[in-house]
Design a protein around this motif. Structure first.
Motif, PDB file in Angstrom:
ATOM      1  N   ALA A 288       0.862  -1.267  -0.075  1.00  0.00           N
ATOM      2  CA  ALA A 288      -0.002   0.134   0.190  1.00  0.00           C
ATOM      3  C   ALA A 288       0.861   1.430   0.023  1.00  0.00           C
ATOM      4  O   ALA A 288       0.097   2.453  -0.451  1.00  0.00           O
ATOM      5  CB  ALA A 288      -0.819  -0.095   1.188  1.00  0.00           C
ATOM      6  N   PRO A 298      -1.019  -4.104  -5.649  1.00  0.00           N
ATOM      7  CA  PRO A 298      -2.223  -4.010  -4.530  1.00  0.00           C
ATOM      8  C   PRO A 298      -3.022  -5.043  -4.922  1.00  0.00           C
ATOM      9  O   PRO A 298      -3.652  -5.281  -6.136  1.00  0.00           O
ATOM     10  CB  PRO A 298      -2.429  -2.631  -4.584  1.00  0.00           C
ATOM     11  N   SER A 313      -2.997  -5.328   0.347  1.00  0.00           N
ATOM     12  CA  SER A 313      -2.972  -3.955   0.909  1.00  0.00           C
ATOM     13  C   SER A 313      -3.791  -3.738   2.302  1.00  0.00           C
ATOM     14  O   SER A 313      -3.781  -2.633   2.947  1.00  0.00           O
ATOM     15  CB  SER A 313      -3.785  -2.837   0.007  1.00  0.00           C
TER      16      SER A 313
END
Length: 373
Positions: A288, A298, A313
């Motif tokens: 992230a 992600p 994430s």
């Protein structure tokens, strides 16, 4: 105090900022709790459970709330409905909040970011980053084990012996230490690395073997708050050389390295991934913030010549019930610092914890890191 608990607007967020257990405790202390419809449903907490605990279910009370509780930063359309001078608390993602400061200041909201809870003894029960990272470290190992095509522990059978998996954890903070403990419980051979000297003993206490370049820079590589410092390019090069050959022999590598306010440092290069054996797994917990591996994406599992590079994430959201429960308890622990003698909303700005967590107040941005630049 009237407290409104938000239903998270993002479809990727399954946590909730209050659970029936904490609602019961807050209602018992004299607070009025309003839960937005369906706020806890994905986490396993139906509206009926909140009502039984003493809360109201309504999506029309934002304008009357003294305090708004959420998991993530509320969008502008939500903040515009909150009455002036009210408090908003949650994981407000302070390092990416600058574009949203105007939304808070337009309503003169008190923005309280749980990420800035100081790492002092008195604030341990309020430390949401630690509570969520703990669960994230556990889940990272579970996800890695699920992606790995073999068993984790050694198994001796009549048909032959299954070798134990080799797990390498990069970063031994809260998440990393829990990852080490979880991998050990699953029977893996665990090694770990970190730039902080204190981590060596912690890794060993969990049954892991510590790997690091232990030079003079390493001995001073920890901030007063307990976070890892940004290491020099020279040190990163030496550490990369040490770990490159080690990574090539690993089955599962879990990276956890984050530096507050900065992009995640690169720990695993594309060349290192190319040297890993097919079937190996990388779980990038820092995806992230840019990721510890440039190949991670992600919420995707990228296959690189047979090596699976997984970027999750929001790992705590994959354990929504427990993550919500711990976060809710963190918030309950903090609440007395913004509550007056008669139960009213009355933040104590002289308290070092409140001061550290305050981003905006009375229409102004007050946190030093946000006023810079």
């Amino acid at each position: 105090m009237k407290i409104v608990v938000l239903k998270e607007r993002s479809s990727e967020e399954s946590r909730v900022a209050a659970v029936p257990e904490t609602v019961k405790k807050l209602a018992g202390a004299g607070h009025t709790l309003v839960i937005e419809p369906g706020a806890g449903l994905v986490a396993g907490f139906p509206d009926a459970a909140y009502e039984e605990a003493g809360a109201q279910i309504s999506d029309k009370e934002l304008g009357n709330a003294d305090l708004v509780m959420g998991v993530r930063r509320p969008p502008a359309e939500v903040l515009s409905q909150v009455k002036e001078g009210a408090g908003v608390i949650g994981l407000l993602e302070p390092h990416s909040i600058k574009d949203s400061l105007g939304d808070f200041n337009a309503r003169k909201l008190l923005a309280l970011s749980m990420e800035y809870t100081p790492r002092i003894t008195r604030a341990q029960s309020m430390d949401a980053l630690s509570s969520q990272s703990n669960l994230a470290g556990y889940r990272a190992v579970i996800e890695g084990a699920a992606l790995y095509g073999r068993a984790m522990p050694m198994m001796m059978t009549a048909a032959g012996t299954v070798a134990p998996a080799k797990v390498f954890v990069m970063g031994a903070g809260v998440a990393g230490l829990q990852a080490i403990a979880t991998a050990r419980r699953l029977g893996a051979i665990v090694t770990a690395t970190d730039v902080r000297p204190a981590a060596k003993e912690q890794v060993a206490s969990l049954g892991g073997k510590f790997i690091a370049v232990e030079d003079e820079e390493f001995k001073a590589a920890e901030t007063a708050g307990g976070y890892a410092k940004q290491m020099s390019e020279e040190y990163q090069k030496k550490q990369a050389e040490l770990t490159a050959s080690h990574i090539a022999k690993q089955d599962i590598v879990i990276t956890t390295a984050l530096i507050p306010g900065r992009p995640a440092p690169t720990l695993i290069s594309e060349e290192m991934v190319a040297n890993m054996k097919p079937g190996a797994v990388i779980v990038d917990m820092a995806v992230a913030m840019g990721g510890n591996c440039p190949l991670s994406k992600p919420d995707e599992v990228v296959d690189v010549n047979g090596v699976k590079v997984a970027g999750f994430s929001n790992l705590p959201a994959r354990l929504a019930a427990d993550s919500s429960s711990l976060l809710a308890k963190n918030l309950v622990s903090f609440l007395p610092l913004i509550t007056g003698e008669n139960g009213e909303f009355a933040p104590n700005f002289d308290d070092e914890i409140v001061a550290a967590m305050t981003l905006t107040r009375d229409g102004e941005t007050v946190h030093a890191t946000l006023k810079e630049g």
